[in-house]
Write a protein that holds these residues in place. Sequence first.
Motif, short mmCIF file in Angstrom:
data_model
loop_
_atom_site.label_atom_id
_atom_site.label_comp_id
_atom_site.label_asym_id
_atom_site.label_seq_id
_atom_site.Cartn_x
_atom_site.Cartn_y
_atom_site.Cartn_z
N UNK A 1 0.82 -1.22 0.00
CA UNK A 1 0.00 0.00 0.00
C UNK A 1 0.85 1.27 0.00
N UNK A 2 1.28 1.67 -1.18
CA UNK A 2 2.21 2.79 -1.28
C UNK A 2 1.60 3.92 -2.11
N UNK A 3 1.75 5.15 -1.60
CA UNK A 3 1.33 6.34 -2.36
C UNK A 3 2.63 7.01 -2.83
N UNK A 4 2.83 7.02 -4.17
CA UNK A 4 4.08 7.59 -4.69
C UNK A 4 3.81 9.00 -5.20
N UNK A 5 4.53 9.97 -4.62
CA UNK A 5 4.31 11.38 -4.99
C UNK A 5 5.05 11.72 -6.29
#
Length: 491
Positions: free
Chosen positions: A173-177
């Motif tokens: 569960x990764x949010x990559x900016x």
Amino acid sequence: MIIKKDQEIIKSYFEDVSNLKGGHATEVVFPENAGELSVILKEASAKKTPVTISGGGTSTTGSRIPFGGIVVSMEKMNRIHDISEGSMTAKVQAGVTVDSLKDACDKKGLFYTSHPTERSAFVGGTVATNASGSRSFKYGPTRVWVKRLKMILSSGETLDLGRGERTLTRKDPVVKLDNGREIRITLPTYSMPGTKSSAGYFAKDGMDLIDLFIGQEGTLSVITDIELGLVRKPEDIFSCFVFFKKEEDSWEFADEARRISEADPGKGALSIEYFSGNALGILKAKNANVPAGAMGAIFFEEEIRPGYELAAADRWLKVISRHNASSEDTWVAMNEKEAKDFTELRHMIPESVNEIVKQIGYQKFSTDIAVPEDRFLEIMRFYKETFDKGGIDNVMFGHIGECHVHTNLLPRSEEELARSREMVIALIKKGVSMGGTVSAEHGIGKTKHKYLEIMYGPQGVLEMARLKKAIDPACILGLDNIFPRELLKCA
Ligand SMILES: Cc1cc2nc3c(=O)[nH]c(=O)nc-3n(C[C@H](O)[C@H](O)[C@H](O)COP(=O)(O)OP(=O)(O)OC[C@H]3O[C@@H](n4cnc5c(N)ncnc54)[C@H](O)[C@@H]3O)c2cc1C
């Protein structure tokens, strides 16, 4: 960038239609572009200054009302970048009103399907609440139409997300900016209801990351730009008001209208809307033609090709007559003006209820429950029984085609206020026990925390707070929206 501090001038930002009192902030800031907004958020994070984002201020849940810190108003970021007939999309800034978007689409023969009946809402506000409206019956809520979001997080960093570009799984569960930094989050474990819902964060294994930011009520990011899908403008709309002498007949008509429409969307309704007997009482004060003795009404629309009005009328009259109403009890719009009058009459109900609430001076208690289709008649009967027993002024109206009716209790004394609170809890528990949602479209805001806890339990709400803290570690954005700020355990 304009900054207003005069409390007399900015006090209107401390209100919405929830009637929630006590809002306050030191200033309202009006950024004109993403760069300015990024600086504001970075500074606020460094100083741990709470930031409440304000759209059109039409929320019913107090979600744009600040309790401390500053307000960021999106009203200067109101450019329509592009409306393309080729790709059938609109690219807009978040501060564009639904009204201007609809007008601009109209000029190009296009149609933005999903919108709240309140057209002064900002497009950013409708995305942040995953709003829906009468025509969501055919076209679904805002979420379905969002293709891309550009956002700024509380750190000042940007996130540009297109639908279909990034998947969020429980394992990874990764949010990559945009700058490559990765934020690891934990996806909440609750199961979302099968009905339409705007209750808390959208969370499921394998979801599209963009869905996390739709319906987040200004707690995870500030949405600056939005790309939306459009459809071709309907050639013509057939619209009807049908009045029933018994409320049960109106519910059963709605049930059949929904089933017919789902079976053959080509000839199905665009919207199916409900008015209880009390709602008709309000309408009668505005329009003397509303038949005396009507105990319920359904307003519905269907997209048709010009020249097919009579065929549509004929088809619908057969259904109407099966539910003890006739052509005499039915208004059919004969031209565009009459059709517009009908939609205005529809819109008048929530507006009038809000006016009444202001006059009475007590908070209204309203529900935004939707239940699965097979439990629809059961919940309608439960509403009626509860209100008949309770004896408190009430009005019901709304999106009955989606098994989603707004019930409103209008208490007139402290004693009625306390009883209304209990009655609403009973309705919410019933809706949830049927597999429904506590908020189908308005969101949770600051007034419905308890309802969300009934739906997802304390653990589910805690998981939402943990997710928010991972994305907004300074704990500044949209505090007290969805859950109380104390759950964040921020210094
Ligand atoms: C008469 C009336 C009828 C209505 N009918 C409907 C209906 O049919 N269906 C429906 O769904 N709703 C309806 N509503 C409720 C309301 O219009 C919607 O919730 C709408 O989406 C709110 O938009 P807004 O711009 O006014 O947002 P606001 O009230 O200003 O804010 C709502 C929330 O969105 C957040 N927000 C706003 N802009 C941004 C942004 N750019 N980035 C991040 N967060 C942001 C705010 O912080 C807040 O949490 C109705 C309201 C009224 C008064």
